[in-house]
Scaffold this motif. Structure first.
Motif, mmCIF file in Angstrom:
data_model
loop_
_atom_site.group_PDB
_atom_site.id
_atom_site.type_symbol
_atom_site.label_atom_id
_atom_site.label_comp_id
_atom_site.label_asym_id
_atom_site.label_seq_id
_atom_site.Cartn_x
_atom_site.Cartn_y
_atom_site.Cartn_z
ATOM 1 N N MET B 1 -9.961 -12.910 -28.216
ATOM 2 C CA MET B 1 -10.469 -12.652 -29.561
ATOM 3 C C MET B 1 -10.006 -11.278 -30.037
ATOM 4 O O MET B 1 -9.961 -10.331 -29.262
ATOM 5 C CB MET B 1 -12.000 -12.700 -29.525
ATOM 6 C CG MET B 1 -12.654 -12.256 -30.811
ATOM 7 S SD MET B 1 -14.384 -12.706 -30.878
ATOM 8 C CE MET B 1 -14.775 -12.100 -32.513
ATOM 9 N N TRP B 3 -10.728 -8.037 -32.104
ATOM 10 C CA TRP B 3 -11.866 -7.303 -32.643
ATOM 11 C C TRP B 3 -11.371 -6.477 -33.825
ATOM 12 O O TRP B 3 -11.026 -5.296 -33.690
ATOM 13 C CB TRP B 3 -12.509 -6.441 -31.556
ATOM 14 C CG TRP B 3 -13.037 -7.300 -30.454
ATOM 15 C CD1 TRP B 3 -12.423 -7.609 -29.283
ATOM 16 C CD2 TRP B 3 -14.272 -8.028 -30.473
ATOM 17 N NE1 TRP B 3 -13.199 -8.476 -28.549
ATOM 18 C CE2 TRP B 3 -14.336 -8.748 -29.247
ATOM 19 C CE3 TRP B 3 -15.323 -8.149 -31.375
ATOM 20 C CZ2 TRP B 3 -15.418 -9.569 -28.929
ATOM 21 C CZ3 TRP B 3 -16.395 -8.965 -31.045
ATOM 22 C CH2 TRP B 3 -16.436 -9.660 -29.841
ATOM 23 N N LEU B 297 -12.100 -1.525 -16.454
ATOM 24 C CA LEU B 297 -10.847 -1.679 -17.200
ATOM 25 C C LEU B 297 -9.946 -2.735 -16.569
ATOM 26 O O LEU B 297 -9.055 -3.273 -17.226
ATOM 27 C CB LEU B 297 -10.114 -0.337 -17.276
ATOM 28 C CG LEU B 297 -10.827 0.751 -18.086
ATOM 29 C CD1 LEU B 297 -10.145 2.089 -17.891
ATOM 30 C CD2 LEU B 297 -10.873 0.389 -19.566
ATOM 31 N N LEU B 302 -13.119 -9.123 -19.163
ATOM 32 C CA LEU B 302 -13.112 -8.212 -20.313
ATOM 33 C C LEU B 302 -11.764 -8.254 -21.025
ATOM 34 O O LEU B 302 -11.689 -8.223 -22.257
ATOM 35 C CB LEU B 302 -13.427 -6.782 -19.866
ATOM 36 C CG LEU B 302 -14.835 -6.543 -19.332
ATOM 37 C CD1 LEU B 302 -15.019 -5.073 -18.940
ATOM 38 C CD2 LEU B 302 -15.867 -6.905 -20.381
ATOM 39 N N ALA B 305 -11.452 -11.399 -23.061
ATOM 40 C CA ALA B 305 -12.258 -11.351 -24.279
ATOM 41 C C ALA B 305 -11.723 -10.331 -25.275
ATOM 42 O O ALA B 305 -12.299 -10.167 -26.358
ATOM 43 C CB ALA B 305 -13.709 -11.014 -23.921
ATOM 44 N N LEU B 307 -11.827 -7.186 -24.991
ATOM 45 C CA LEU B 307 -12.675 -5.991 -25.077
ATOM 46 C C LEU B 307 -11.998 -4.764 -24.489
ATOM 47 O O LEU B 307 -12.496 -3.648 -24.639
ATOM 48 C CB LEU B 307 -14.015 -6.250 -24.375
ATOM 49 C CG LEU B 307 -14.927 -7.236 -25.107
ATOM 50 C CD1 LEU B 307 -16.162 -7.565 -24.269
ATOM 51 C CD2 LEU B 307 -15.351 -6.675 -26.463
ATOM 52 N N VAL B 308 -10.907 -4.951 -23.786
ATOM 53 C CA VAL B 308 -10.074 -3.835 -23.324
ATOM 54 C C VAL B 308 -8.668 -4.100 -23.842
ATOM 55 O O VAL B 308 -8.154 -5.214 -23.709
ATOM 56 C CB VAL B 308 -10.063 -3.750 -21.785
ATOM 57 C CG1 VAL B 308 -9.080 -2.678 -21.316
ATOM 58 C CG2 VAL B 308 -11.466 -3.463 -21.261
ATOM 59 N N ARG B 315 -5.395 2.171 -21.258
ATOM 60 C CA ARG B 315 -6.190 1.099 -21.851
ATOM 61 C C ARG B 315 -7.472 1.692 -22.422
ATOM 62 O O ARG B 315 -8.040 2.633 -21.840
ATOM 63 C CB ARG B 315 -6.519 0.048 -20.801
ATOM 64 C CG ARG B 315 -5.332 -0.835 -20.441
ATOM 65 C CD ARG B 315 -5.553 -1.533 -19.138
ATOM 66 N NE ARG B 315 -5.647 -0.571 -18.040
ATOM 67 C CZ ARG B 315 -6.144 -0.832 -16.845
ATOM 68 N NH1 ARG B 315 -6.613 -2.021 -16.586
ATOM 69 N NH2 ARG B 315 -6.172 0.090 -15.907
ATOM 70 N N VAL B 316 -7.904 1.131 -23.522
ATOM 71 C CA VAL B 316 -9.120 1.630 -24.178
ATOM 72 C C VAL B 316 -9.999 0.447 -24.550
ATOM 73 O O VAL B 316 -9.506 -0.673 -24.713
ATOM 74 C CB VAL B 316 -8.789 2.445 -25.454
ATOM 75 C CG1 VAL B 316 -8.055 3.725 -25.103
ATOM 76 C CG2 VAL B 316 -7.995 1.608 -26.440
ATOM 77 N N PRO B 317 -11.290 0.680 -24.725
ATOM 78 C CA PRO B 317 -12.153 -0.393 -25.215
ATOM 79 C C PRO B 317 -11.795 -0.741 -26.656
ATOM 80 O O PRO B 317 -11.377 0.128 -27.427
ATOM 81 C CB PRO B 317 -13.557 0.216 -25.143
ATOM 82 C CG PRO B 317 -13.441 1.382 -24.220
ATOM 83 C CD PRO B 317 -12.048 1.896 -24.381
ATOM 84 N N ALA B 318 -11.952 -2.013 -27.010
ATOM 85 C CA ALA B 318 -11.851 -2.406 -28.416
ATOM 86 C C ALA B 318 -13.108 -1.932 -29.141
ATOM 87 O O ALA B 318 -14.042 -1.441 -28.513
ATOM 88 C CB ALA B 318 -11.707 -3.920 -28.509
ATOM 89 N N THR B 319 -13.127 -2.089 -30.451
ATOM 90 C CA THR B 319 -14.304 -1.611 -31.195
ATOM 91 C C THR B 319 -15.514 -2.497 -30.962
ATOM 92 O O THR B 319 -16.647 -2.066 -31.155
ATOM 93 C CB THR B 319 -14.023 -1.587 -32.703
ATOM 94 O OG1 THR B 319 -13.759 -2.932 -33.135
ATOM 95 C CG2 THR B 319 -12.836 -0.692 -33.018
ATOM 96 N N GLY B 320 -15.281 -3.761 -30.575
ATOM 97 C CA GLY B 320 -16.406 -4.673 -30.353
ATOM 98 C C GLY B 320 -16.974 -5.266 -31.630
ATOM 99 O O GLY B 320 -18.001 -5.939 -31.594
ATOM 100 N N ILE B 321 -16.316 -5.037 -32.763
ATOM 101 C CA ILE B 321 -16.814 -5.554 -34.046
ATOM 102 C C ILE B 321 -15.722 -6.400 -34.696
ATOM 103 O O ILE B 321 -14.580 -5.952 -34.806
ATOM 104 C CB ILE B 321 -17.193 -4.406 -35.002
ATOM 105 C CG1 ILE B 321 -18.240 -3.490 -34.359
ATOM 106 C CG2 ILE B 321 -17.718 -4.958 -36.323
ATOM 107 C CD1 ILE B 321 -18.534 -2.241 -35.170
ATOM 108 N N ALA B 322 -16.085 -7.604 -35.130
ATOM 109 C CA ALA B 322 -15.147 -8.463 -35.851
ATOM 110 C C ALA B 322 -15.837 -9.011 -37.091
ATOM 111 O O ALA B 322 -17.020 -9.362 -37.047
ATOM 112 C CB ALA B 322 -14.678 -9.616 -34.960
#
Lengths: 428, 331
Positions: B1, B3, B297, B302, B305, B307-308, B315-322
């Motif tokens: 997905m 984000w 990570l 993750l 999905a 999310l990373v 590597r960084v986290p995604a924002t988690g918002i879509a």
């Protein structure tokens, strides 16, 4: 009365536990009319406590399990429990069953007249009831559908069950709170994820409403609670990839500030937190404390020197703190230009003069509990009065308002729902 | 997905702050589609982590030009903030993020993540009763303050765009933490209801099996509530658990908890984390892997999905918002 940002917006609230209910409470604080849909057949013990509980022994329960008004569950404990009531402020309560024909019909009618539908239920909760996004948008094309899965809506993670602490552990955030000398199974609980979801979801809903108002079409807003929480720690994830961090020598450690910790003060289990953010604050601290005891380092000591001699600096500072009350230490240190604060218990924060003057805890008059100071929206605006106005409703308190005034059901239709036990003010 | 979110297109944000909180606030607004510029030269890695999509605007004519059309100014009441705020148009929203706020007896007091958590947060009740209270580490409370600031900015923007009149928003660490769902707000209302203050746990509170526990090849996080007892007994199948299968309430009694707990921990210890998670989740029992930051990570779930995500060499986290418009259906 000044307008509020979400005046005229109506929210249908299917959220559960803490993060979701906090989100919709904030939307209510901002002026939205939030209609909370509750089932009389499925008792939500995660937020309303056990269905039956006795007053004896409440004090032996954990911090969040004993908050019954006046230390008594009464005959309707679900209406008297702080865990549920804290996030039910500014909401209306209607009882409906999504699984019955009559309840579902009323729910569909509500979907047609709201702007936002919010949920953070277990994976598939809506879909199992036929409430797919397509079905919801068919009822209301301008709907903003807010979904807050624990981790994700699709893929392997979507099926994973757990509350906030479970996802924190999976994301590695437990690395960021704890005692360096203890193993993972002896560390305190981390409770961060529930806090981060609400602000993200509220901002996202406001963005989606802006777009909807411009384009006329609704949207699905997905807020991954785990993803948002990880976003909050991006700097830590980056640091973890650059170089392994040395194990801190004690809890509450900082590699960029020293001294940095909590120190016992006069009294039983009383503490003050002190952080020296830079060399200037260290010099100020040095000047304040040195007359009481010889400092182990000079006033001109660098951060590297202070980190190297941390144990001697801590002992020196702890000696000074032991002779102060935490309140005196706070004001003296801040007066000298050092970042510091007492560790405040709830009873102290609720009556603190600073928080009182800022109106942090307005008195909300609950129908059963009476007037109590209640945490609310945490900012102050120059444009409007940021104060909650309505305490948590009783279960089903707004059945008549929602079904008759909002949906326009006539007396016969409303009475039929009452007689069929579809709606009511207690659990079945 | 993916984000990816939108909604704040056309919104101009200037970050005139000096630390992580305003950078995160601007980062969140950028994640929702706003155009963000910052007045600072970033030399702090923590700030840089939240400045990836931020343009730099230098003081002087460029800043004055940017401010003339700005919708949101985010600052922390630093030495230059008043002068910058003077250049704002009347319709702009100014979000001021500080420790103790701009009003009240402690207005202007200094704060750090630790100090703010001591005063407004639940620090006094975090940790073990036989040790010092233990704070949340990293800059998690700075980013939390920034997140509150972003929500405030989005809300005040809606009002400003409806009326043409901007506002000044006073967002403080101590207020934010007092209303936080890390349990502090719950415990504050609990105290208002009962007079009881929250305490650090001393081990005497009745617990089933909740927390991090060892498995055969690492650690897992286990949540176990009363309604799980019967199905957990059936899954584990230990003879010692037979009484709890018939009467789940027994497992909640302190004398019987030790037996129940020992059986659960024995079952976990005999399984690799992947098996323990799969078997438990299959019956609705929330058991999840427990990782380190670096280990998260590498988690394939993750990554699957989204999310990373990669960002150059790291590597960084995604924002988690879509946000997906309605006719696109569910994202």
């Amino acid at each position: 009365m000044n307008p509020r940002p979400l005046d005229g917006v109506r929210v249908l609230d299917l959220t559960v536990v803490l993060s979701g209910t906090a989100t919709t409470a904030t939307l209510g604080d901002l002026g939205a009319e939030v209609v909370r849909v509750e089932s009389r057949r499925h008792y939500p013990s995660a937020t309303k406590g056990p269905r039956r509980i006795r007053a004896e022994g409440l004090e032996t329960l954990g911090n969040t399990r004993r908050g019954y008004a006046d230390r008594h569950p009464g005959d309707d404990p679900w209406n008297r429990f702080a865990v549920a009531n804290v996030n039910a402020r500014e909401k209306r309560s209607v009882t409906l069953e999504l699984e019955t024909a009559a309840g579902r019909a009323a729910f569909d009618d509500l979907v047609r007249v709201v702007d936002v539908l919010a949920e953070n239920n277990a994976p598939g909760f809506l879909e199992r009831r036929g409430l797919t996004p397509d079905a919801l948008f068919a009822l209301n094309p301008r709907l903003v559908l807010l979904r807050m899965p624990g981790a994700a809506s699709t893929g392997s993670l979507a099926a994973l069950r757990g509350m906030g602490p479970a996802f924190e552990a999976m994301a590695g955030l437990r690395d960021l709170r704890g005692y360096p000398d203890l193993p993972p199974d002896a560390q305190p609980e981390s409770l961060y994820m529930d806090a981060t979801t609400g602000p993200a979801a509220v901002a996202a809903v406001l963005a989606a409403l802006r777009r909807r108002d411009a384009e006329g079409r609704g949207a699905t807003v997905t807020v991954s609670q785990m993803g948002v929480m990880m976003d909050h720690a991006t700097d830590q994830y980056l640091a973890a990839q650059v170089a392994p961090t040395d194990r801190p020598p004690r809890e509450n450690w900082s590699w960029t500030m020293a001294p940095h910790g909590v120190y016992p003060t006069r009294g039983d289990d009383e503490w003050v937190a002190i952080s020296c953010r830079d060399d200037g604050e260290w010099r100020a601290l040095h000047e304040l404390v040195s007359p009481s005891a010889t400092a182990p380092l000079a006033a001109g000591a660098t951060l590297a020197e202070r980190l190297q001699r941390w144990d001697a600096v801590d002992a020196w500072l702890a000696g000074w703190c032991r002779d102060q009350t935490k309140g005196d230490a706070f004001l003296t240190l801040q007066g000298a230009g050092v970042a510091a604060a007492p560790l405040l218990r709830e009873s102290e924060l609720l009556t603190d003069p600073h928080m009182t003057e800022r109106g942090a805890f307005p008195l909300l008059d609950h129908p059963v509990v009476g007037p109590r100071p209640t945490p609310t929206l945490p900012w102050r605006s120059s444009r409007w009065q940021v104060r909650a106005r309505r305490a948590a409703p009783l279960l089903g308190e707004d059945n008549a308002y929602v079904l008759r005034d909002v949906l326009g059901y006539d007396e016969a239709a409303y009475r039929a729902l009452v007689d069929a036990d579809e709606i009511g003010t207690d659990y079945l | 997905m993916e984000w990816r979110a939108s909604g704040l297109e056309g919104i101009s944000v200037v970050d005139a702050g000096r630390d992580v909180a305003t950078a995160f606030c601007a980062h969140r607004l950028a994640a929702l589609g706003a155009d963000v510029a910052s007045t600072r030269t970033v030399d702090d890695p923590a700030v840089a982590a939240y400045s990836r999509g931020t343009r730099r605007v230098a003081p002087g004519p460029a800043l004055q030009h940017a401010l003339a059309g700005v919708d949101v100014l985010v600052d922390d009441d630093g030495p230059d903030a008043a002068a910058i705020a003077d250049a704002l148009p009347a319709s702009a929203v100014r979000v001021v993020l500080t420790g103790f706020g701009r009003e009240g007896p402690y207005a202007g007091f200094r704060a750090t993540d630790l100090v703010a958590e001591a005063f407004g947060g639940a620090l006094v009740s975090c940790g073990r009763a036989d040790r010092a209270p233990v704070a949340l580490g990293g800059r998690l409370l700075s980013t939390y303050l920034g997140a509150i600031g972003a929500a405030a900015a989005a809300a005040e923007l809606r009002l400003a765009q409806a009326t043409g009149e901007g506002s000044v928003v006073d967002v403080t660490w101590v207020d934010a933490l007092a209303a936080s769902m890390d349990r502090r707000a719950v415990q504050l209302l609990g105290c208002a209801y009962t007079g009881w203050d929250a305490e650090r746990e001393d081990g005497s509170t009745p617990q089933l099996v909740t927390g991090v526990f060892p498995c055969a090849d690492g650690w897992v996080y286990v949540s176990l509530y009363g309604w799980h007892i019967r199905s957990v007994c059936e899954l584990i199948g230990d003879d010692d658990l037979a009484p709890f299968r018939e009467r789940p309430g027994l497992a909640l009694r302190p004398p019987d908890q030790a037996t129940f707990r020992a059986a659960v921990l024995g079952w976990l210890a005999a399984r690799p984390w992947e098996d323990a998670v799969a078997e438990a989740q299959a019956i609705g029992w929330p058991v999840t892997p427990a990782r380190t930051l670096a280990g998260a990570l590498d988690d394939r779930w993750l990554a699957d999905a989204g999310l990373v995500e990669p960002a150059g060499d790291v590597r960084v986290p995604a924002t988690g918002i879509a946000i997906a418009i309605a006719d696109a259906g569910a994202p």
